[in-house]
Design a protein around this motif. Structure first.
Motif, PDB file in Angstrom:
ATOM      1  N   GLY A   1      -2.936   1.779   3.088  1.00 14.95           N
ATOM      2  CA  GLY A   1      -3.404   3.072   3.581  1.00 14.95           C
ATOM      3  C   GLY A   1      -4.233   3.803   2.549  1.00 14.95           C
ATOM      4  N   LYS A   2      -3.803   3.721   1.292  1.00 15.28           N
ATOM      5  CA  LYS A   2      -4.539   4.410   0.234  1.00 15.28           C
ATOM      6  C   LYS A   2      -5.899   3.765   0.014  1.00 15.28           C
ATOM      7  CE  LYS A   2      -0.567   6.329  -1.978  1.00 15.28           C
ATOM      8  NZ  LYS A   2       0.493   6.210  -2.938  1.00 15.28           N
TER       9      LYS A   2
ATOM     10  N   ASP B   1      -9.580  -2.051   8.700  1.00 14.81           N
ATOM     11  CA  ASP B   1      -8.342  -1.399   8.275  1.00 14.81           C
ATOM     12  C   ASP B   1      -7.627  -2.261   7.230  1.00 14.81           C
ATOM     13  OD1 ASP B   1      -5.869  -0.205   8.018  1.00 14.81           O
ATOM     14  OD2 ASP B   1      -5.835   0.441  10.107  1.00 14.81           O
ATOM     15  N   TRP B   2      -7.610  -1.761   5.975  1.00 17.88           N
ATOM     16  CA  TRP B   2      -7.030  -2.556   4.893  1.00 17.88           C
ATOM     17  C   TRP B   2      -5.543  -2.800   5.088  1.00 17.88           C
ATOM     18  CZ3 TRP B   2     -10.007  -5.476   2.291  1.00 17.88           C
ATOM     19  CH2 TRP B   2     -11.296  -5.070   1.960  1.00 17.88           C
ATOM     20  N   ARG B   3      -4.862  -1.945   5.878  1.00 15.85           N
ATOM     21  CA  ARG B   3      -3.427  -2.182   6.069  1.00 15.85           C
ATOM     22  C   ARG B   3      -3.202  -3.483   6.831  1.00 15.85           C
ATOM     23  NH1 ARG B   3      -2.127   3.264   8.848  1.00 15.85           N
ATOM     24  NH2 ARG B   3      -4.176   2.679   9.569  1.00 15.85           N
TER      25      ARG B   3
ATOM     26  N   ASN C   1      -7.623   2.450   2.335  1.00 15.70           N
ATOM     27  CA  ASN C   1      -8.432   2.973   3.438  1.00 15.70           C
ATOM     28  C   ASN C   1      -9.074   4.296   3.043  1.00 15.70           C
ATOM     29  OD1 ASN C   1      -8.136   0.975   5.277  1.00 15.70           O
ATOM     30  ND2 ASN C   1      -6.492   1.969   6.427  1.00 15.70           N
ATOM     31  N   ALA C   2      -8.315   5.164   2.374  1.00 16.14           N
ATOM     32  CA  ALA C   2      -8.860   6.446   1.933  1.00 16.14           C
ATOM     33  C   ALA C   2      -9.899   6.227   0.833  1.00 16.14           C
ATOM     34  CB  ALA C   2      -7.737   7.362   1.440  1.00 16.14           C
TER      35      ALA C   2
ATOM     36  N   ARG D   1      -8.894   8.534   9.745  1.00 17.63           N
ATOM     37  CA  ARG D   1      -8.516   8.497   8.330  1.00 17.63           C
ATOM     38  C   ARG D   1      -8.316   9.904   7.772  1.00 17.63           C
ATOM     39  NH1 ARG D   1     -11.349   3.090   5.755  1.00 17.63           N
ATOM     40  NH2 ARG D   1     -10.474   1.734   7.351  1.00 17.63           N
TER      41      ARG D   1
ATOM     42  N   ALA E   1      -5.178  11.037  -1.681  1.00 18.53           N
ATOM     43  CA  ALA E   1      -4.942   9.757  -2.361  1.00 18.53           C
ATOM     44  C   ALA E   1      -5.443   9.928  -3.796  1.00 18.53           C
ATOM     45  CB  ALA E   1      -5.705   8.637  -1.672  1.00 18.53           C
TER      46      ALA E   1
ATOM     47  N   LEU F   1       1.163  -4.387  -0.442  1.00 21.29           N
ATOM     48  CA  LEU F   1       1.329  -3.968   0.949  1.00 21.29           C
ATOM     49  C   LEU F   1       1.451  -2.454   1.076  1.00 21.29           C
ATOM     50  CD1 LEU F   1       3.732  -6.790   2.150  1.00 21.29           C
ATOM     51  CD2 LEU F   1       1.338  -6.486   2.761  1.00 21.29           C
ATOM     52  N   SER F   2       1.984  -1.811   0.048  1.00 23.08           N
ATOM     53  CA  SER F   2       2.139  -0.353   0.130  1.00 23.08           C
ATOM     54  C   SER F   2       0.824   0.368  -0.127  1.00 23.08           C
ATOM     55  CB  SER F   2       3.190   0.116  -0.870  1.00 23.08           C
ATOM     56  OG  SER F   2       2.675   0.018  -2.179  1.00 23.08           O
TER      57      SER F   2
ATOM     58  N   GLU G   1     -11.869   5.353  14.375  1.00 22.86           N
ATOM     59  CA  GLU G   1     -11.079   4.913  13.225  1.00 22.86           C
ATOM     60  C   GLU G   1     -11.434   5.729  11.982  1.00 22.86           C
ATOM     61  OE1 GLU G   1     -11.522   0.750  12.289  1.00 22.86           O
ATOM     62  OE2 GLU G   1     -10.048   0.949  10.689  1.00 22.86           O
TER      63      GLU G   1
END
Lengths: 264, 350
Positions: free
Chosen positions: B230-231, B292-294, B233-234, A107, B247, B226-227, A103
């Motif tokens: 992914g960011k 995973d934050w998403r 996560n980075a 990223r 990001a 919600l958008s 995972e």
């Protein structure tokens, strides 16, 4: 010394000055990174090596001058476009608690993904290839917290490789590794350069490692470039004294034939 | 680009980089079913018990019976409010945890609740307003003001101790505004009485027209939240690496703050400061589905809504025929959950 950009390189800076707060760290640096080479930046602590690397990867906004990437000023690209061309592995990278290797490395695919997009076959291929290139494929389901220092560093490099950028910058990738892991990592980087059509730039502390693995050295002191060139050209006792204030002899490395710096 | 580094052919027999998200899907399924049950329970249970069969009939075909009036005019608005408030608090808590990387960060820690409370008290004492609509506006304004202040003090910097600064700024604002609120309510018992009921967090008296304000504000906040998954996560890899991956930490932080203010401000304005939801939801979801934050972001409104509705139902049942306010019950449920999490974490790290 005034260095002119003599050939169009993918990545070069033009009279680049970088500040940290109100202090100027890098002064008026014009430097070209040789394409498909392994360039190593050396110099004493606090000479601005890492800052130059951050400047080249648009992490620090220039106070003066410009960085050019693939024929355009780097700030004219979107951050996503830069991230598809140039990768950076900073010293400060941190793994979220409990995350697994697969995972974490995945990223690295962030620049290719959109807000609500799904995982593609292309992403999967890139991540597996990056894990394989760094010999971390068998660690894929391990938690990053449980890895040894050497394994962890290879996983971080896998993340940067999964980004699939033609240019890859690494800030002191061998710090905190023992000598065997350092050599293993440098062999990996050299291998990546030779097989992967990549341009690599790293900041390294160990002069002799730099001489052995780099094909281009950039020597910095006090935020300026003192000299640059191949290790054989620039690693001389007088240059090392000018750079570090260290008296030394330079002999030929009995294994690789590259310069070996022995302090007096 | 045609000069990509030449691809290495990967061994396709290896296990996939990201295993299929069974845990996340199962959790989503479980939360959805739980939510359905809880919604039905919220409509059926209370001082006037009804069978769930009867409730469904009345929902399909309202008539003029007393049961129908209770459901349509009291329990349904209350349930919808609980869903909205819980979803908003779950999302806001997740954003705050992702942003501060502080396991204790919740809307209260960033001073948002105290900003809303202070604005409500000032409104009550200076202008003698006890109108629900005005109270809503005051609370929303107070939270927004506080969020901006905390962001300027601690959130906009890019330094290494940025997370600490953010939390410290939130605590400082929180404590000083709490003191001001205390001073006003101490010397004005009328204000104290009206404030007291708002401050424990209650779902039972949604003012008319509340939804027309609440829905778009929470909706906008939710879309932003919600958008950002992914960011975030980075960003979890550190600001430098996040920027290298494309990001933009400063932009992500600003958007997160906007979403937190919209979500938390409107939830607090509508139902008073309900604690623990924003703290427990992201922790529990991380234990269930990973880092995973998403996924956590998508599941957090479900979990938040379920927790608030369960608390509201328990509050109605524990002290029949009276009621305990939802904020109090949330804290009662939240504390053992939190303690359980702490014990779990200390076992894991041992």
């Amino acid at each position: 010394m005034n260095i002119h950009v003599s050939y169009p390189s993918r990545l070069y800076s033009d009279k680049l000055s970088l500040d940290c707060g109100s202090t100027r760290i890098c002064h008026d640096i014009s430097v070209a990174i040789p394409d498909r080479g392994f360039t190593v930046i050396i110099g004493p602590n606090g000479c601005g090596k890492s800052t130059l690397l951050r400047g080249l990867s648009r992490l620090v906004r220039p106070s003066a001058g410009k960085v050019h990437l693939d024929g355009k000023v780097i700030s004219d690209y979107s951050t996503r476009e830069v991230a598809q061309r140039l990768g950076l592995l900073p010293q400060s990278a941190q793994a979220p608690e409990g995350i697994r290797v697969g995972e974490l490395v995945s990223r690295g695919r962030f620049p290719y993904r959109r807000a609500f997009s799904t995982w593609s076959d292309e992403d999967e291929r890139a991540v597996l290839a990056a894990l394989q290139a760094t010999s971390t494929l068998e660690l894929i389901d391990r938690e990053v917290d449980t890895l040894s220092g050497g394994q962890r560093q290879r996983v971080w490099i896998a993340l940067a490789l999964a980004q699939e950028t033609p240019v890859l910058l690494l800030d002191e990738p061998t710090t905190f590794l023992d000598i065997a892991h350092q050599i293993e990592l440098l062999n990996l980087l050299r291998n990546l350069k030779e097989t992967g059509n990549r341009t690599l730039v790293a900041v390294l502390h160990d002069l002799n490692h730099a001489c052995r693995y780099a094909d281009h050295l950039i020597a910095m002191r006090d935020g300026r470039i003192l000299f640059e060139g191949s290790p054989a050209e620039i690693i001389t006792p007088s240059n090392i004294e000018a750079l570090f204030g260290l008296r030394c002899v330079v002999i030929s490395d009995p294994v690789s034939g590259t310069p070996l710096v022995v302090p007096r | 680009m045609n000069d990509r580094p030449s691809p290495v052919i990967a061994d396709t027999t290896a296990s996939p980089a990201i295993s299929f998200p069974w845990r996340a899907l199962l959790t989503a399924l479980a939360l959805c079913s739980l939510l359905l049950i809880v919604i039905l329970a919220s409509l059926s249970l209370g001082a006037r018990d009804m069978s769930s069969h009867h409730v469904v009939d009345l929902l399909m075909a309202p008539d003029s019976s007393a049961d129908s009036v209770v459901i349509w005019q009291m329990r349904l608005p209350r349930t919808v409010l609980g869903l909205l408030v819980g979803a908003a608090l779950g999302l806001a808590g997740t954003l705050i945890q992702a942003l501060t990387r502080n396991p204790l960060a919740d809307p209260g820690l960033l001073g948002i609740n105290s900003g809303a409370a202070f604005a409500v008290v000032v409104g009550l004492s200076l202008f003698g307003i006890d109108d629900a609509g005005v109270r809503l506006a005051a609370a929303l304004g107070g939270s927004a003001f506080c969020a901006v202040l905390v962001y300027i003090l601690g959130g906009s910097s890019n330094g290494k101790n940025q997370h600490t600064r953010l939390v410290l700024a939130g605590v400082a604002i929180s404590v000083s505004l709490g003191a001001c609120t205390g001073i006003i309510t101490l010397f004005d018992s009328a204000v104290f009485d009206s404030y007291r009921f708002w401050a424990v967090g209650a779902l039972n008296s949604p003012p008319p027209g509340l939804y027309s304000v609440l829905l778009p504000v929470i909706g906008l906040g939710a879309v932003i939240a919600l958008s950002l998954g992914g960011k975030l996560n980075a960003l979890a890899l550190g600001d430098d690496l996040a920027l290298a991956l494309g990001a933009q930490p400063v932009q992500v932080r600003a958007l997160s703050f906007l979403a937190i203010t919209l979500l938390c401000g409107s939830a607090t304005a509508a139902a008073g400061p309900i604690g623990f939801v924003g703290l427990v939801v992201p922790h529990a979801l991380r234990l269930l589905v990973g880092q995973d934050w998403r996924w956590i972001m998508w599941l957090s409104p479900l979990a938040g809504a379920a927790l608030v509705l369960v608390s509201d139902i328990l509050g109605r049942l524990i002290v029949l025929p009276g009621e305990l306010e939802v904020g109090i019950v949330c804290a009662l449920i939240g504390t053992p959950v939190l303690l359980g999490l702490i014990i779990h974490f200390s076992r894991r790290s041992r």
